[in-house]
Structure formats: structure tokens, C-alpha cells
Enzyme design. Structure first.
Site, short mmCIF file in Angstrom:
data_model
loop_
_atom_site.label_atom_id
_atom_site.label_comp_id
_atom_site.label_asym_id
_atom_site.label_seq_id
_atom_site.Cartn_x
_atom_site.Cartn_y
_atom_site.Cartn_z
N ARG A 53 16.89 5.31 -32.42
CA ARG A 53 17.00 6.70 -32.86
C ARG A 53 18.38 7.18 -32.45
NH1 ARG A 53 18.26 7.98 -28.31
NH2 ARG A 53 18.19 10.15 -29.02
N GLY A 54 18.69 8.42 -32.78
CA GLY A 54 20.05 8.91 -32.59
C GLY A 54 20.83 8.65 -33.88
N ALA A 55 21.57 9.65 -34.32
CA ALA A 55 22.19 9.58 -35.65
C ALA A 55 23.06 8.34 -35.85
CB ALA A 55 22.98 10.87 -35.91
N ARG A 90 14.35 8.53 -42.42
CA ARG A 90 14.50 9.79 -41.69
C ARG A 90 15.47 10.68 -42.47
NH1 ARG A 90 15.17 9.71 -35.38
NH2 ARG A 90 14.20 11.74 -35.66
N GLN A 203 13.11 12.80 -25.24
CA GLN A 203 14.30 11.95 -25.18
C GLN A 203 15.15 12.26 -23.95
OE1 GLN A 203 13.21 13.49 -27.92
NE2 GLN A 203 13.78 12.44 -29.80
N ASP A 244 23.15 15.73 -35.51
CA ASP A 244 22.68 14.80 -36.55
C ASP A 244 23.32 15.06 -37.90
OD1 ASP A 244 20.43 15.02 -34.44
OD2 ASP A 244 20.11 13.13 -35.52
N ASN A 254 20.90 19.79 -34.86
CA ASN A 254 20.60 18.85 -33.77
C ASN A 254 19.13 19.03 -33.36
OD1 ASN A 254 21.54 16.82 -31.88
ND2 ASN A 254 21.26 18.33 -30.28
N LYS A 255 18.72 18.26 -32.40
CA LYS A 255 17.32 18.23 -31.96
C LYS A 255 16.77 19.64 -31.74
CE LYS A 255 15.23 15.37 -31.63
NZ LYS A 255 14.36 14.98 -32.78
O1 MRU Z 1 15.12 12.38 -33.06
P1 MRU Z 1 16.26 11.68 -32.41
O2 MRU Z 1 15.96 11.15 -31.06
O3 MRU Z 1 16.87 10.63 -33.32
O4 MRU Z 1 17.34 12.83 -32.24
C1 MRU Z 1 18.59 12.53 -31.68
C2 MRU Z 1 19.43 13.72 -31.52
O5 MRU Z 1 19.05 14.82 -31.84
C3 MRU Z 1 20.82 13.51 -31.03
O6 MRU Z 1 21.27 14.63 -30.33
C4 MRU Z 1 21.74 13.27 -32.23
O7 MRU Z 1 21.26 12.21 -33.01
C5 MRU Z 1 23.12 12.99 -31.83
S1 MRU Z 1 23.20 11.44 -31.00
C6 MRU Z 1 24.73 10.94 -30.75
#
Ligand code: MRU
Length: 366
Positions: A53-55, A90, A203, A244, A254-255
Site C-alpha cells: 500500500r502507499g501511493a 484502488r 497504518q 495519494d 491523503n488518508k
Molecule cells: O491506504 P494506504 O495505506 O495506501 O494510504 C497511504 C497514504 O495515505 C499515504 O499517506 C500516501 O499513499 C502517501 S505515501 C508516500
């Protein structure tokens, strides 16, 4: 980054050349396990179920997913089907589509017999580029951290609040928001991090805390609603998060919960920075209102997974059995609440002019 003395990236080609390997992030912080992905379906599952996970990391995984697909079906139909499958996993992080488009553009002009090899090379290049981008974000962010610490008179810890996990686990290596934190810590600045737990998937509590702990960075996990109190009490010097998808005017998706932290930061005069790799900018969107917000399984809200004191991993329900729930994965922080965007090319104002100044070649083709 190092785990038990071994240097890891979050994704790498298997030694036998027949798969790509990842760290299963659903098992952290309790177990460190790696998983082989041998098919495009396995890659799509790993993204959807959030083993990765993470963009930036889901972008790199999708790029390798196309390689896996093209090994068995390099036809145009096979390429398009695999791209569609991966992009559908996603919806919010733009890096996923960016990476898939980059691989498709690279391979489509080639003979079918050469496509898999070209996809593999492009996935490797995307991964290497991500590491270089994050290192550069870290270096630019480090200058901000040095200034913030000097403004404190070099007294006490530099208190930084972060949300979710934008560390090396969210990228191929280094991380975005955590890269400046690692570099500041390594440079001798006494950084202390407030880590939002980041419900529903935790996370922050599970991944950011694990990462920071392994690197020796002092930190405390806090429940998601604590930031406002800390900011009112002068216990946060700056906030930094990842993103993201950031629209061309600097609105930051973002999250879920990021927006509320930015509001509290504005109300308390605390700088709110966002670490932004170039591939995370969506130049096709003038503002953040049309960014698709992922809605995930409500079970992530109604249930919690953790480790019992005797080492068993258990999932328990925290709501009544018949409780309804909603699970929005992301929110959008308007550009006006963002102090600066830390990119690999430097720090920009969160505005179209700010981003266009750093990426003139992309801004004018958008
Ligand atoms: O749902 P996730 O865990 O994929 O969400 C991740 C985030 O929101 C991060 O802050 C974002 O992807 C930036 S990561 C460099």
C-alpha cells in the site's frame, strides 16, 4: 532500509527471475514475511488487499504486475486487460494509473516477443526513480527541518506530527513524509514524532511506529483525535504527511483524517507540509473536488486486528453486531491549508503557480 541487518526495498525481482517479491504489510508489525507474486492476479490481489500500500508502492507493484501478465499473454488484448485489472484495484492514488500508463506506452510499440522484457525493465526504472525522488524529497525537507529547529533556538526536540504511513513501506524506499525525518534524525537533530494511529487500518500505529522504531527515531503513537490538543499546547512544531493525489492547484488528497489535522494546524499557527513526488500530481484536475475517494469494506471499521500477549493474531469486533458503518479511505485538504509542498525538485507553494514553477514541462501540456 535495514531489517535485521539486511537491506530491503519493499519490492524486488526474485532471484530466480520468475516472480517479484514484496513484504506482506498486513502482517506487520507482528511478523516480517515476504511473499512471491507470480501472476498479474496475485499482484492485483496484493494491491487490493493492501499487502502493499502507499501511493508510490502500489504504482511500482502494478508496473511489475504488467510484466507478470505479459509473460503469459503479450498480445494487445492481454496488455489492455492486465492494465485495466490493475488500475481497478484502488481508485484514489494516481501513481497507480501513472505507472501502468508508463509501462503500456513503453511496451505497446514493440513486438509481442519483446514486451515482457521491456515491461520488466520499465518497472525496475520506475522503482529506481521512486527511490531517487524520495531521497531528494528527504534532502529538501531536511533543510526545512533544520530551519524549524533553528527557529526553536536549537532547544528541546523538534516535535513533528504525521498521519498514516508515508515511510519506506509506502514507497520503494526512504518514504516521502518520513524521508526528511530519517535524514534529520541521522543529521543529529533531536526529532520526536507524534504518530497518528490512523484508523481504521492503523497504518500509523502498526507501520510508521515499526519503521521509526527500527531506525531509532523517538516517537509516540497517539489516537487520531489527539493532534488538536497537542497543537493547542505548543507540542507540535510542524506537521508532515504524504499524499495519494494532488491536483494542479495544490489540493492534497491523503488518508482520511489528514484534513482535520490541517485545520487544527491552521488554527494553531503550526506549519503543515506535504511531501509530494512528481508522479503524484494529477495535472488533469484543476482542483481536488473530483478526486475519487476509495470506500473500503465496512469490516475495517467494525473490527480490529492485533496480537494477543501470547502471540496469537486475532480479529475482534468493536461495534454491536448490527452496527452500520461507513469507511471512506481518503479526504482532501484544500491548498489554502498547506504551508508548502516538498517535492523532489524543491519546495513549492500549494498553488498552480507554485507547482507549474517546478514542473513547467508538465504544467503546460496538461
Ligand atoms: O491506504 P494506504 O495505506 O495506501 O494510504 C497511504 C497514504 O495515505 C499515504 O499517506 C500516501 O499513499 C502517501 S505515501 C508516500
Amino acid at each position: 532500509m535495514q531489517v535485521d541487518g539486511i537491506a530491503y526495498r519493499t519490492i524486488w525481482p526474485a532471484a530466480d527471475g520468475r516472480a517479484v517479491e514484496i513484504i506482506d504489510q498486513t502482517k506487520l508489525p507482528h511478523r516480517f514475511e515476504t511473499v512471491r507474486l507470480e501472476t498479474v492476479d496475485a499482484a492485483a490481489h496484493a494491491i487490493r488487499a493492501m499487502l502493499v500500500r502507499g501511493a508510490p508502492l502500489i504504482g511500482a507493484t502494478a508496473a511489475y504486475g504488467l510484466w507478470l501478465a505479459l509473460r503469459s499473454d503479450p498480445s494487445d488484448v492481454g496488455l489492455d486487460a492486465a492494465a485495466e485489472k490493475l488500475v481497478a484495484t484502488r481508485p484514489t492514488a494516481i501513481n497507480l494509473r501513472w505507472a501502468v500508463d508508463a509501462v503500456v506506452q513503453e511496451v505497446r510499440p514493440r513486438d509481442t516477443g519483446a514486451r515482457a522484457e521491456a515491461a520488466f525493465a520499465k518497472a525496475g526504472a520506475i522503482s529506481d526513480e521512486d527511490v531517487a525522488i524520495n531521497r531528494a524529497i528527504g534532502e529538501h525537507g531536511l533543510e526545512l527541518f533544520k530551519r524549524a529547529y533553528a527557529e526553536k533556538g536549537g532547544q528541546g526536540p523538534l516535535n513533528v506530527l504525521t498521519h498514516c504511513n508515508a515511510g519506506w513501506l509506502a514507497t520503494v524506499d526512504w518514504g516521502t513524509a518520513l524521508a526528511p525525518i530519517y535524514m534529520a534524525h541521522d543529521a543529529g537533530i533531536p526529532v520526536h514524532v507524534w504518530v497518528d494511529e490512523t484508523r481504521p487500518r492503523n497504518q500509523g500505529a502498526a507501520l510508521t511506529s515499526w519503521e521509526l522504531g527500527r531506525h531509532g527515531v523517538p516517537h509516540k503513537v497517539i489516537v487520531d483525535n489527539t493532534g488538536g490538543l497537542l497543537m493547542q499546547r505548543g507540542l507540535v512544531d510542524l506537521c508532515i504527511t504524504g499524499t495519494d493525489r494532488t491536483s494542479a492547484n495544490g489540493d492534497v488528497c491523503n488518508k482520511i483524517g489528514t484534513y482535520l489535522k490541517a485545520l487544527a494546524a491552521q488554527d494553531n499557527g503550526v506549519p503543515f507540509y506535504v511531501a509530494l513526488p512528481g508522479p503524484t500530481i494529477d495535472w488533469t484536475l484543476d482542483d481536488g473536488t473530483r478526486i475519487p475517494i476509495e470506500e473500503r469494506d465496512r469490516r475495517e471499521v467494525t473490527h480490529l486486528t492485533g496480537q494477543t500477549d501470547d502471540g496469537r493474531i486475532e480479529t475482534v469486533r468493536v461495534t454491536p453486531p448490527d452496527a452500520e458503518a461507513a469507511n471512506y479511505g481518503f479526504d482532501v485538504t484544500p491548498a489554502r491549508l498547506v504551508t508548502g509542498l516538498i517535492t523532489e525538485r524543491g519546495v513549492a507553494a500549494a498553488s498552480h503557480a507554485g507547482l507549474a514553477g517546478l514542473y513547467p514541462e508538465r504544467a503546460c501540456t496538461a
